[in-house]
Design an enzyme around this catalytic site. Structure first.
Site, PDB file in Angstrom:
ATOM      1  N   ARG A 212       0.846  -1.208   0.000  1.00 29.66           N
ATOM      2  CA  ARG A 212       0.000   0.000   0.000  1.00 29.66           C
ATOM      3  C   ARG A 212       0.879   1.255   0.000  1.00 29.66           C
ATOM      4  O   ARG A 212       0.582   2.240   0.679  1.00 29.66           O
ATOM      5  CB  ARG A 212      -0.957   0.039   1.198  1.00 29.66           C
ATOM      6  CG  ARG A 212      -1.869  -1.123   1.311  1.00 29.66           C
ATOM      7  CD  ARG A 212      -2.910  -1.205   0.199  1.00 29.66           C
ATOM      8  NE  ARG A 212      -3.642  -2.442   0.305  1.00 29.66           N
ATOM      9  CZ  ARG A 212      -3.271  -3.577  -0.303  1.00 29.66           C
ATOM     10  NH1 ARG A 212      -2.194  -3.608  -1.094  1.00 29.66           N
ATOM     11  NH2 ARG A 212      -3.960  -4.683  -0.150  1.00 29.66           N
TER      12      ARG A 212
ATOM     13  N   SER B 217     -10.304  -1.009   4.588  1.00 26.46           N
ATOM     14  CA  SER B 217      -9.425  -1.362   5.713  1.00 26.46           C
ATOM     15  C   SER B 217      -8.854  -0.080   6.293  1.00 26.46           C
ATOM     16  O   SER B 217      -8.162   0.657   5.597  1.00 26.46           O
ATOM     17  CB  SER B 217      -8.280  -2.250   5.246  1.00 26.46           C
ATOM     18  OG  SER B 217      -8.801  -3.411   4.677  1.00 26.46           O
TER      19      SER B 217
ATOM     20  N   GLU C 159      -4.165   2.847   7.374  1.00 29.80           N
ATOM     21  CA  GLU C 159      -4.117   2.708   5.915  1.00 29.80           C
ATOM     22  C   GLU C 159      -4.877   3.889   5.299  1.00 29.80           C
ATOM     23  O   GLU C 159      -4.492   4.429   4.271  1.00 29.80           O
ATOM     24  CB  GLU C 159      -4.750   1.379   5.478  1.00 29.80           C
ATOM     25  CG  GLU C 159      -4.681   1.185   3.967  1.00 29.80           C
ATOM     26  CD  GLU C 159      -5.078  -0.203   3.491  1.00 29.80           C
ATOM     27  OE1 GLU C 159      -4.806  -1.195   4.200  1.00 29.80           O
ATOM     28  OE2 GLU C 159      -5.657  -0.281   2.402  1.00 29.80           O
TER      29      GLU C 159
HETATM   30  C1  LIG Z   1     -15.312  -0.846   1.014  1.00 26.03           C
HETATM   31  C2  LIG Z   1     -13.870  -0.595   0.645  1.00 26.03           C
HETATM   32  C3  LIG Z   1     -13.046  -1.653   0.324  1.00 26.03           C
HETATM   33  C4  LIG Z   1     -11.702  -1.448  -0.022  1.00 26.03           C
HETATM   34  N1  LIG Z   1     -10.928  -2.525  -0.348  1.00 26.03           N
HETATM   35  C5  LIG Z   1      -9.645  -2.343  -0.701  1.00 26.03           C
HETATM   36  C6  LIG Z   1      -8.816  -3.455  -1.086  1.00 26.03           C
HETATM   37  O1  LIG Z   1      -9.251  -4.593  -1.125  1.00 26.03           O
HETATM   38  N2  LIG Z   1      -7.531  -3.196  -1.428  1.00 26.03           N
HETATM   39  C7  LIG Z   1      -7.012  -1.946  -1.429  1.00 26.03           C
HETATM   40  O2  LIG Z   1      -5.834  -1.787  -1.779  1.00 26.03           O
HETATM   41  N3  LIG Z   1      -7.769  -0.869  -1.081  1.00 26.03           N
HETATM   42  C8  LIG Z   1      -9.054  -1.030  -0.726  1.00 26.03           C
HETATM   43  N4  LIG Z   1      -9.823   0.041  -0.358  1.00 26.03           N
HETATM   44  C9  LIG Z   1      -9.208   1.371  -0.309  1.00 26.03           C
HETATM   45  C10 LIG Z   1      -9.376   2.193  -1.605  1.00 26.03           C
HETATM   46  O3  LIG Z   1     -10.376   1.631  -2.410  1.00 26.03           O
HETATM   47  C11 LIG Z   1      -8.073   2.277  -2.385  1.00 26.03           C
HETATM   48  O4  LIG Z   1      -7.052   2.852  -1.611  1.00 26.03           O
HETATM   49  C12 LIG Z   1      -8.229   3.090  -3.682  1.00 26.03           C
HETATM   50  O5  LIG Z   1      -7.090   2.985  -4.482  1.00 26.03           O
HETATM   51  C13 LIG Z   1      -8.469   4.569  -3.425  1.00 26.03           C
HETATM   52  O6  LIG Z   1      -8.830   5.107  -4.651  1.00 26.03           O
HETATM   53  P1  LIG Z   1      -9.527   6.515  -4.749  1.00 26.03           P
HETATM   54  O7  LIG Z   1      -9.636   6.863  -6.209  1.00 26.03           O
HETATM   55  O8  LIG Z   1     -10.788   6.534  -3.989  1.00 26.03           O
HETATM   56  O9  LIG Z   1      -8.434   7.450  -4.086  1.00 26.03           O
HETATM   57  P2  LIG Z   1      -8.597   8.491  -2.884  1.00 26.03           P
HETATM   58  O10 LIG Z   1      -9.049   7.769  -1.682  1.00 26.03           O
HETATM   59  O11 LIG Z   1      -9.385   9.648  -3.327  1.00 26.03           O
HETATM   60  O12 LIG Z   1      -7.074   8.932  -2.711  1.00 26.03           O
HETATM   61  C14 LIG Z   1      -6.129   8.018  -2.249  1.00 26.03           C
HETATM   62  C15 LIG Z   1      -4.732   8.602  -2.492  1.00 26.03           C
HETATM   63  O13 LIG Z   1      -4.471   8.637  -3.904  1.00 26.03           O
HETATM   64  C16 LIG Z   1      -4.161   9.967  -4.317  1.00 26.03           C
HETATM   65  N5  LIG Z   1      -4.732  10.137  -5.669  1.00 26.03           N
HETATM   66  C17 LIG Z   1      -5.969   9.788  -6.076  1.00 26.03           C
HETATM   67  N6  LIG Z   1      -6.098  10.047  -7.399  1.00 26.03           N
HETATM   68  C18 LIG Z   1      -4.920  10.591  -7.819  1.00 26.03           C
HETATM   69  C19 LIG Z   1      -4.424  11.079  -9.068  1.00 26.03           C
HETATM   70  N7  LIG Z   1      -5.160  11.070 -10.176  1.00 26.03           N
HETATM   71  N8  LIG Z   1      -3.162  11.563  -9.103  1.00 26.03           N
HETATM   72  C20 LIG Z   1      -2.383  11.578  -7.984  1.00 26.03           C
HETATM   73  N9  LIG Z   1      -2.796  11.144  -6.782  1.00 26.03           N
HETATM   74  C21 LIG Z   1      -4.042  10.645  -6.697  1.00 26.03           C
HETATM   75  C22 LIG Z   1      -4.788  10.868  -3.267  1.00 26.03           C
HETATM   76  O14 LIG Z   1      -4.123  12.117  -3.216  1.00 26.03           O
HETATM   77  C23 LIG Z   1      -4.579  10.042  -2.005  1.00 26.03           C
HETATM   78  O15 LIG Z   1      -3.258  10.205  -1.556  1.00 26.03           O
HETATM   79  C24 LIG Z   1     -11.171  -0.134  -0.036  1.00 26.03           C
HETATM   80  C25 LIG Z   1     -12.010   0.954   0.271  1.00 26.03           C
HETATM   81  C26 LIG Z   1     -13.346   0.727   0.598  1.00 26.03           C
HETATM   82  C27 LIG Z   1     -14.232   1.908   0.908  1.00 26.03           C
END
Ligand SMILES: Cc1cc2nc3c(=O)[nH]c(=O)nc-3n(C[C@H](O)[C@H](O)[C@H](O)COP(=O)(O)OP(=O)(O)OC[C@H]3O[C@@H](n4cnc5c(N)ncnc54)[C@H](O)[C@@H]3O)c2cc1C
Length: 338
Positions: free
Chosen positions: A164, A238, A334
């Site tokens: 991560r 998580s 996380e």
């Molecule tokens: C129900 C649930 C289940 C999940 N299961 C998992 C799992 O199984 N495995 C896992 O790894 N994660 C999981 N996650 C966490 C999450 O889905 C991941 O971390 C995902 O990658 C976040 O994506 P996001 O677009 O929502 O990013 P955000 O939460 O909006 O941002 C996360 C980070 O990425 C950066 N970011 C986002 N987009 C960009 C961009 N275009 N350029 C530069 N930086 C950027 C942000 O600045 C921040 O630092 C889960 C979350 C939920 C709610």
């Protein structure tokens, strides 16, 4: 690009926390990225790049500019040497991307179905599930360096991927705007079944040699039975990382708690199940104000209705302190608290 002032972020974070950003900039095309960075709109301003808001907890109004990407497409760039090179825009939803790949028989991402969020966040977070991580399939990451205005292509080896973790959370934290990611996917399918729990379910169903579509369907079903659907229950997935401790420390804990779930990392290190420790400590299903520990998965904090980011922080702090007191292990977040 679309610019809105004093905008609620509630629709843009899966914990459904109702805070406001002074400005919200939405990028909808490749030209928008270039325009935002080229115009130096963010220069001297406090800003945050948001994806789908699925790993972020806002604890207060965001005093600055929140930049988010929306939409985009997935394109096959090249087919050579047994691989498909597939490019996806940052605003594409990760789950849509995975399902698109599986439908097209571009193999390698199927175990990561149903992870919320966007393609743009996948290299930042090095998302992963069921034994596969984004780093296993990312070829290169295309981004703008917001500080220098430079457009960069980072090869997989330059991304500093870890659990991560990536260079985008480390040395390049807060200055990158990912606009596209190129994935190297396989022409021939090899099931990735090193994750025991997945193997068990497939075995129970008599799927000894599953197709990618079957793995994708089973993973989606298992996830839906264990994790809250962000459209129904607010969460950030998580909330804590599984702590990696020296192997000797893990042995000490195992002597005291033989049922402690752990996974070897290398000869010197062991990863402990944070969910197991939180459950053992009695937190599973407990509420504090409007925040709860999800009753089906102790690693997940959930919004019981209108919770604030401060309540989430207090709950997380209480759990961290309790796990430290009981097990002598420090849990790390996380989720990103802002
Ligand atoms: C129900 C649930 C289940 C999940 N299961 C998992 C799992 O199984 N495995 C896992 O790894 N994660 C999981 N996650 C966490 C999450 O889905 C991941 O971390 C995902 O990658 C976040 O994506 P996001 O677009 O929502 O990013 P955000 O939460 O909006 O941002 C996360 C980070 O990425 C950066 N970011 C986002 N987009 C960009 C961009 N275009 N350029 C530069 N930086 C950027 C942000 O600045 C921040 O630092 C889960 C979350 C939920 C709610």
């Amino acid at each position: 690009m679309k610019i809105e002032k004093h905008c609620s972020l509630k629709p843009y974070n899966t914990f459904c926390i109702d805070v406001e950003a002074t400005e919200l900039v939405t990028l909808q095309s490749q030209e928008d990225y270039a325009q935002l960075v080229g115009s130096q709109y963010l220069k001297g301003k406090n800003y945050f790049v948001l994806g789908g808001g699925s790993n972020v907890v806002f604890t207060r109004d965001f005093d600055g500019v929140v930049v988010r990407s929306e939409g985009g497409s997935v394109r096959l760039l090249e087919h050579r040497d047994g691989h498909y090179f597939v490019e996806a825009d940052a605003g594409v939803l990760w789950d849509d991307f995975v399902r698109h790949c599986v439908a097209n028989e571009w193999f390698g991402v199927e175990n990561m179905v149903s992870i919320p969020g966007t393609v743009g966040a996948s290299p930042v977070q090095n998302v992963g599930a069921y034994g596969v991580e984004a780093k296993d399939v990312i070829e290169s990451v295309h981004l703008f360096d917001i500080e220098t205005g430079e457009k960069r292509t980072m090869r997989n080896a330059d991304c500093g991927f870890g659990y991560r973790w990536s260079v985008f959370k480390g040395a390049l934290k807060g200055r990158c705007l990912v606009d596209r990611v190129v994935f190297r996917l396989d022409e021939h399918y090899t099931p990735k079944l090193n994750y025991q729990a997945l193997r068990n379910v497939l075995n129970e169903r008599g799927m000894d040699n599953p197709t990618a579509q079957q793995v994708c369907d089973v993973v989606a079903e298992v996830r839906a039975s264990k994790l809250p659907d962000p459209k129904v229950i607010g969460s950030a997935g998580s909330f804590f990382k599984n702590p990696v401790v020296p192997a000797a420390e893990a042995e000490r804990l195992k002597a005291e708690y033989p049922e402690l779930v752990s996974f070897p990392v290398d000869q010197q290190h062991t990863k402990l199940s944070a969910g197991w420790m939180i459950e053992k400590a009695g937190w599973k299903g407990r509420d504090r104000g409007q925040v709860g520990v999800y009753e089906k998965q102790a690693l997940v904090l959930v919004n019981r209705g209108g919770c604030t980011g401060d309540e989430v922080r207090q709950m997380a702090d209480a759990i961290i302190a309790d796990i430290m007191a009981r097990f002598g292990v420090r849990l790390e977040l996380e989720a990103i608290m802002l």
